[in-house]
Design an enzyme around this catalytic site. Sequence first.
Site, PDB file in Angstrom:
ATOM      1  NE  ARG A 152      -0.884   1.887   3.687  1.00 19.19           N
ATOM      2  CZ  ARG A 152       0.165   2.646   3.740  1.00 19.19           C
ATOM      3  NH1 ARG A 152       1.329   2.080   4.169  1.00 19.19           N
ATOM      4  NH2 ARG A 152       0.228   3.754   3.215  1.00 19.19           N
ATOM      5  CB  CYS A 196      -2.136   8.359   5.474  1.00 19.07           C
ATOM      6  SG  CYS A 196      -2.208   6.608   4.707  1.00 19.07           S
ATOM      7  CB  ALA A 240       1.170   6.743  -4.073  1.00 16.91           C
ATOM      8  CB  ALA A 241       6.218   5.789  -3.441  1.00 16.72           C
ATOM      9  NE  ARG A 300      -6.036   0.676  -2.238  1.00 11.37           N
ATOM     10  CZ  ARG A 300      -5.568   1.580  -1.303  1.00 11.37           C
ATOM     11  NH1 ARG A 300      -4.297   1.124  -0.952  1.00 11.37           N
ATOM     12  NH2 ARG A 300      -6.050   2.409  -0.778  1.00 11.37           N
ATOM     13  CG  ASP A 317      -2.953   7.780  -2.427  1.00 15.15           C
ATOM     14  OD1 ASP A 317      -2.796   8.587  -1.473  1.00 15.15           O
ATOM     15  OD2 ASP A 317      -2.790   6.606  -2.635  1.00 15.15           O
ATOM     16  CE  LYS A 327      -5.817   6.252   3.291  1.00 20.73           C
ATOM     17  NZ  LYS A 327      -6.662   5.188   2.745  1.00 20.73           N
ATOM     18  CE  LYS A 382       3.580   9.085  -4.905  1.00 18.03           C
ATOM     19  NZ  LYS A 382       3.852   9.679  -3.663  1.00 18.03           N
TER      20      LYS A 382
HETATM   21  C1  RUB Z   1      -1.854   5.644   1.525  1.00 18.62           C
HETATM   22  C2  RUB Z   1      -1.931   7.411   1.375  1.00 18.62           C
HETATM   23  C3  RUB Z   1      -0.464   7.971   1.167  1.00 18.62           C
HETATM   24  C4  RUB Z   1      -0.031   8.278  -0.101  1.00 18.62           C
HETATM   25  C5  RUB Z   1       1.215   8.735  -0.446  1.00 18.62           C
HETATM   26  O1  RUB Z   1      -3.137   5.356   1.615  1.00 18.62           O
HETATM   27  O2  RUB Z   1      -2.888   8.201   1.362  1.00 18.62           O
HETATM   28  O3  RUB Z   1      -0.467   9.319   1.817  1.00 18.62           O
HETATM   29  O4  RUB Z   1      -0.240   7.065  -0.908  1.00 18.62           O
HETATM   30  O5  RUB Z   1       2.209   7.773   0.053  1.00 18.62           O
HETATM   31  P1  RUB Z   1      -3.427   3.658   1.616  1.00 18.62           P
HETATM   32  P2  RUB Z   1       3.784   7.569  -0.429  1.00 18.62           P
HETATM   33  O6  RUB Z   1      -2.714   3.225   2.711  1.00 18.62           O
HETATM   34  O7  RUB Z   1      -4.888   3.552   1.368  1.00 18.62           O
HETATM   35  O8  RUB Z   1      -2.533   3.010   0.426  1.00 18.62           O
HETATM   36  O9  RUB Z   1       4.258   9.027  -0.180  1.00 18.62           O
HETATM   37  O10 RUB Z   1       4.292   6.490   0.244  1.00 18.62           O
HETATM   38  O11 RUB Z   1       3.490   7.415  -2.027  1.00 18.62           O
END
Ligand code: RUB
EC number: 5.3.1.29
Length: 316
Positions: A22, A130, A24-25, A65, A199, A210, A235
């Site tokens: 889970r 989150c 985005a990255a 997703r 995301d 989130k 993103k």
């Molecule tokens: C995760 C979420 C994170 C972004 C960015 O949601 O909202 O803030 O994905 O994360 P979920 P990153 O837990 O539902 O996947 O900076 O690691 O890409």
Amino acid sequence: MDERVHPEVRRIADEIDTMEIRGAATIADAVARALRTQAQESDATDPEAFRGELRAAARTLYETRPTAVSLPNALRYVLRGMSSTTVEGLRQNVVESADEFCARLDRAQADLGHVGANRLRDGDVIMTHCHSTDALACVEAAVEQGKHIEAIVKETRPRNQGHITARELHEMGVPVTLIVDSAARRYLNDVDHVLVGADAVAADGSVINKIGTSGLAVNARDRGTPIMVAAQTLKLHPGTMTGHTVDIEMRDTDEVIDDETLTELGNPTVKNPAFDVTPPRYVDAIVTERGQFPPESIVILMRELFGEGTTEPWVE
Ligand code: RUB
């Protein structure tokens, strides 16, 4: 289920669906690696069959997703690398593109971290929502610069990703205060920056993150606390430049309440949206590996990176 899709790709798709993978990255990294596996394990004998397999794998991953645009951006990057006219050449193309994508992702996050760290001063207190690896990269870089940072971490119901944030900040040596989501406004007076990930970022500078991010941002603006969004260019949502909207994922209600309690309550309708949209006027800066941008000017970077939109490479 398409039989051409390798079991390992299906396993990764399942883990994204169930959120073992889970954020985005992390999702983007996983799908690029999944396409690499599909290519390496393919026994296709002609280039068209090979391309068809890769498209099928990409579709399976795409349908897991809907909100994090890093997922289709990753698929697009890897599939567009396929230029050879032979199966062996195509295999090589996919492996190289996937490796290049994952290396760029790591580099972008490290570069973004340094940009974000410049906004944080010694002694600052941040509030997180989150768990975002891009946001934490900023804190990590600030700590490496010798700054003392403290964090107020929202638990982030219903799945409590704030617990992951709390643990990772603790591992960086950052003192953490964990709060329930509804206590955020109470503690905003003690905070120098709200720091969240994304995301997706839309062309108008809206930030999709989130569920609860928008409420936090509105409260932070009311209190005069700056809101910083850490979001590598992966993103940025190319479709929003031509008017597409971002699909907000609705997740199972059993994440919110169990069946027995639901029955006791007389079976009310339960809604569980996973993300929300924060309008650009509540965001002070979007921090990317290419520098920091006021949300309204992110579209300039998007035009430079994406040009005009094209059809998705996994569409037959
Ligand atoms: C995760 C979420 C994170 C972004 C960015 O949601 O909202 O803030 O994905 O994360 P979920 P990153 O837990 O539902 O996947 O900076 O690691 O890409």
